[in-house]
Design a protein around this motif. Structure first.
Motif, PDB file in Angstrom:
ATOM      1  N   THR A  26      62.079 -13.839 -73.061  1.00  0.00           N
ATOM      2  CA  THR A  26      61.820 -12.814 -72.062  1.00  0.00           C
ATOM      3  C   THR A  26      63.000 -12.594 -71.129  1.00  0.00           C
ATOM      4  OG1 THR A  26      60.754 -14.407 -70.600  1.00  0.00           O
ATOM      5  CG2 THR A  26      59.337 -13.180 -72.105  1.00  0.00           C
ATOM      6  N   VAL A  27      63.855 -13.568 -71.003  1.00  0.00           N
ATOM      7  CA  VAL A  27      65.043 -13.393 -70.171  1.00  0.00           C
ATOM      8  C   VAL A  27      66.032 -12.566 -70.961  1.00  0.00           C
ATOM      9  CG1 VAL A  27      66.976 -14.563 -69.072  1.00  0.00           C
ATOM     10  CG2 VAL A  27      64.705 -15.555 -68.959  1.00  0.00           C
ATOM     11  N   GLY A  28      66.532 -11.512 -70.367  1.00  0.00           N
ATOM     12  CA  GLY A  28      67.469 -10.641 -71.078  1.00  0.00           C
ATOM     13  C   GLY A  28      68.696 -11.387 -71.536  1.00  0.00           C
ATOM     14  N   PRO A  29      69.169 -11.088 -72.748  1.00  0.00           N
ATOM     15  CA  PRO A  29      70.323 -11.802 -73.283  1.00  0.00           C
ATOM     16  C   PRO A  29      71.575 -11.648 -72.426  1.00  0.00           C
ATOM     17  CG  PRO A  29      69.652  -9.997 -74.738  1.00  0.00           C
ATOM     18  CD  PRO A  29      68.628 -10.102 -73.658  1.00  0.00           C
ATOM     19  N   LEU A  30      71.696 -10.558 -71.712  1.00  0.00           N
ATOM     20  CA  LEU A  30      72.887 -10.357 -70.899  1.00  0.00           C
ATOM     21  C   LEU A  30      72.933 -11.303 -69.709  1.00  0.00           C
ATOM     22  CD1 LEU A  30      72.940  -6.463 -70.866  1.00  0.00           C
ATOM     23  CD2 LEU A  30      74.248  -7.999 -72.316  1.00  0.00           C
ATOM     24  N   PHE A  31      71.784 -11.770 -69.240  1.00  0.00           N
ATOM     25  CA  PHE A  31      71.746 -12.598 -68.048  1.00  0.00           C
ATOM     26  C   PHE A  31      71.749 -14.090 -68.339  1.00  0.00           C
ATOM     27  CE2 PHE A  31      71.428  -9.114 -65.362  1.00  0.00           C
ATOM     28  CZ  PHE A  31      70.558  -8.195 -65.912  1.00  0.00           C
ATOM     29  N   SER A  32      71.391 -14.470 -69.547  1.00  0.00           N
ATOM     30  CA  SER A  32      71.242 -15.890 -69.802  1.00  0.00           C
ATOM     31  C   SER A  32      72.439 -16.537 -70.490  1.00  0.00           C
ATOM     32  CB  SER A  32      69.966 -16.138 -70.613  1.00  0.00           C
ATOM     33  OG  SER A  32      70.056 -15.475 -71.828  1.00  0.00           O
ATOM     34  N   PHE A  33      73.500 -15.788 -70.731  1.00  0.00           N
ATOM     35  CA  PHE A  33      74.686 -16.391 -71.347  1.00  0.00           C
ATOM     36  C   PHE A  33      75.195 -17.581 -70.542  1.00  0.00           C
ATOM     37  CE2 PHE A  33      75.406 -12.537 -73.891  1.00  0.00           C
ATOM     38  CZ  PHE A  33      75.747 -13.145 -75.079  1.00  0.00           C
ATOM     39  N   VAL A  34      75.182 -17.469 -69.238  1.00  0.00           N
ATOM     40  CA  VAL A  34      75.765 -18.499 -68.390  1.00  0.00           C
ATOM     41  C   VAL A  34      74.911 -19.753 -68.344  1.00  0.00           C
ATOM     42  CG1 VAL A  34      76.488 -18.998 -66.031  1.00  0.00           C
ATOM     43  CG2 VAL A  34      76.875 -16.741 -66.992  1.00  0.00           C
ATOM     44  N   ILE A  35      73.594 -19.609 -68.415  1.00  0.00           N
ATOM     45  CA  ILE A  35      72.730 -20.750 -68.156  1.00  0.00           C
ATOM     46  C   ILE A  35      72.141 -21.403 -69.389  1.00  0.00           C
ATOM     47  CG2 ILE A  35      72.092 -19.994 -65.841  1.00  0.00           C
ATOM     48  CD1 ILE A  35      69.483 -18.910 -67.043  1.00  0.00           C
ATOM     49  N   ASN A  36      72.393 -20.899 -70.567  1.00  0.00           N
ATOM     50  CA  ASN A  36      71.736 -21.461 -71.721  1.00  0.00           C
ATOM     51  C   ASN A  36      72.721 -21.872 -72.812  1.00  0.00           C
ATOM     52  OD1 ASN A  36      70.301 -21.698 -74.221  1.00  0.00           O
ATOM     53  ND2 ASN A  36      68.554 -20.868 -73.124  1.00  0.00           N
ATOM     54  N   PRO A  37      72.886 -23.177 -73.023  1.00  0.00           N
ATOM     55  CA  PRO A  37      73.848 -23.643 -74.016  1.00  0.00           C
ATOM     56  C   PRO A  37      73.510 -23.225 -75.450  1.00  0.00           C
ATOM     57  CG  PRO A  37      72.873 -25.501 -72.827  1.00  0.00           C
ATOM     58  CD  PRO A  37      72.271 -24.255 -72.281  1.00  0.00           C
ATOM     59  N   VAL A  38      72.225 -23.160 -75.807  1.00  0.00           N
ATOM     60  CA  VAL A  38      71.851 -22.721 -77.154  1.00  0.00           C
ATOM     61  C   VAL A  38      72.303 -21.289 -77.354  1.00  0.00           C
ATOM     62  CG1 VAL A  38      69.899 -22.123 -78.652  1.00  0.00           C
ATOM     63  CG2 VAL A  38      69.894 -24.285 -77.402  1.00  0.00           C
ATOM     64  N   TYR A  56      78.735  -6.255 -76.703  1.00  0.00           N
ATOM     65  CA  TYR A  56      78.226  -6.053 -78.055  1.00  0.00           C
ATOM     66  C   TYR A  56      76.705  -5.885 -78.038  1.00  0.00           C
ATOM     67  CZ  TYR A  56      78.368  -6.172 -83.102  1.00  0.00           C
ATOM     68  OH  TYR A  56      78.279  -5.823 -84.417  1.00  0.00           O
ATOM     69  N   PHE A  57      76.006  -6.701 -77.237  1.00  0.00           N
ATOM     70  CA  PHE A  57      74.557  -6.560 -77.098  1.00  0.00           C
ATOM     71  C   PHE A  57      74.179  -5.162 -76.636  1.00  0.00           C
ATOM     72  CE2 PHE A  57      73.496 -11.160 -76.908  1.00  0.00           C
ATOM     73  CZ  PHE A  57      72.370 -11.111 -77.700  1.00  0.00           C
ATOM     74  N   LYS A  58      74.879  -4.704 -75.633  1.00  0.00           N
ATOM     75  CA  LYS A  58      74.545  -3.402 -75.039  1.00  0.00           C
ATOM     76  C   LYS A  58      74.793  -2.253 -76.010  1.00  0.00           C
ATOM     77  CE  LYS A  58      75.581  -0.452 -71.113  1.00  0.00           C
ATOM     78  NZ  LYS A  58      76.408  -0.239 -69.944  1.00  0.00           N
ATOM     79  N   ASN A  59      75.883  -2.313 -76.740  1.00  0.00           N
ATOM     80  CA  ASN A  59      76.281  -1.189 -77.578  1.00  0.00           C
ATOM     81  C   ASN A  59      75.798  -1.260 -79.028  1.00  0.00           C
ATOM     82  OD1 ASN A  59      77.946   0.497 -75.735  1.00  0.00           O
ATOM     83  ND2 ASN A  59      78.937  -1.489 -75.464  1.00  0.00           N
TER      84      ASN A  59
END
Length: 116
Positions: free
Chosen positions: A12-24, A38-41
């Motif tokens: 549920t957390v948008g991929p653009l926001f969780s890059f920093v906090i999620n190692p997986v 790339y996600f956005k486009n």
């Protein structure tokens, strides 16, 4: 197995926001060369679909190309919490597809739809 609640949070957390906090998520993004741009486009590209498959495999939601079943004994959530989300999660865990990237994408889309 990882916690179902963590899975729902990740989906549920948008991929653009969780890059920093999620190692997986970071590891899967690096493997696929995925960036926020790339996600956005290219949100439905094969690379993005494979990114979702990578995440779900790392979280052991998809194992050997099949969406796994959950046993409450191995989940890190209470039965009451599970009952609250079960109806929304169960249909997503029944999705099947022969292409693992497409499977990952479809499971992610289902979870995202049910947990906007």
């Amino acid at each position: 197995m990882k916690s179902l609640s963590a899975l729902v949070l990740l989906m549920t957390v948008g991929p653009l926001f969780s890059f920093v906090i999620n190692p997986v998520r970071n590891d899967c993004a690096k493997r696929g060369g995925i960036t926020p741009y790339y996600f956005k486009n290219y949100p439905t590209s094969t690379r993005v679909k494979c990114f979702y498959a990578c995440e779900l495999e790392r979280l052991e939601v998809i194992v050997n190309g099949v969406v796994g079943d959950y046993n409450l004994a191995v989940l890190n959530i209470t039965e009451k919490s599970y009952e609250a989300i079960r109806g929304k999660v169960k249909p997503c865990l029944k999705i099947r597809h022969s292409n693992k990237c497409e499977l990952g994408y479809r499971v992610f889309q289902c979870l995202h739809k049910n947990f906007p």
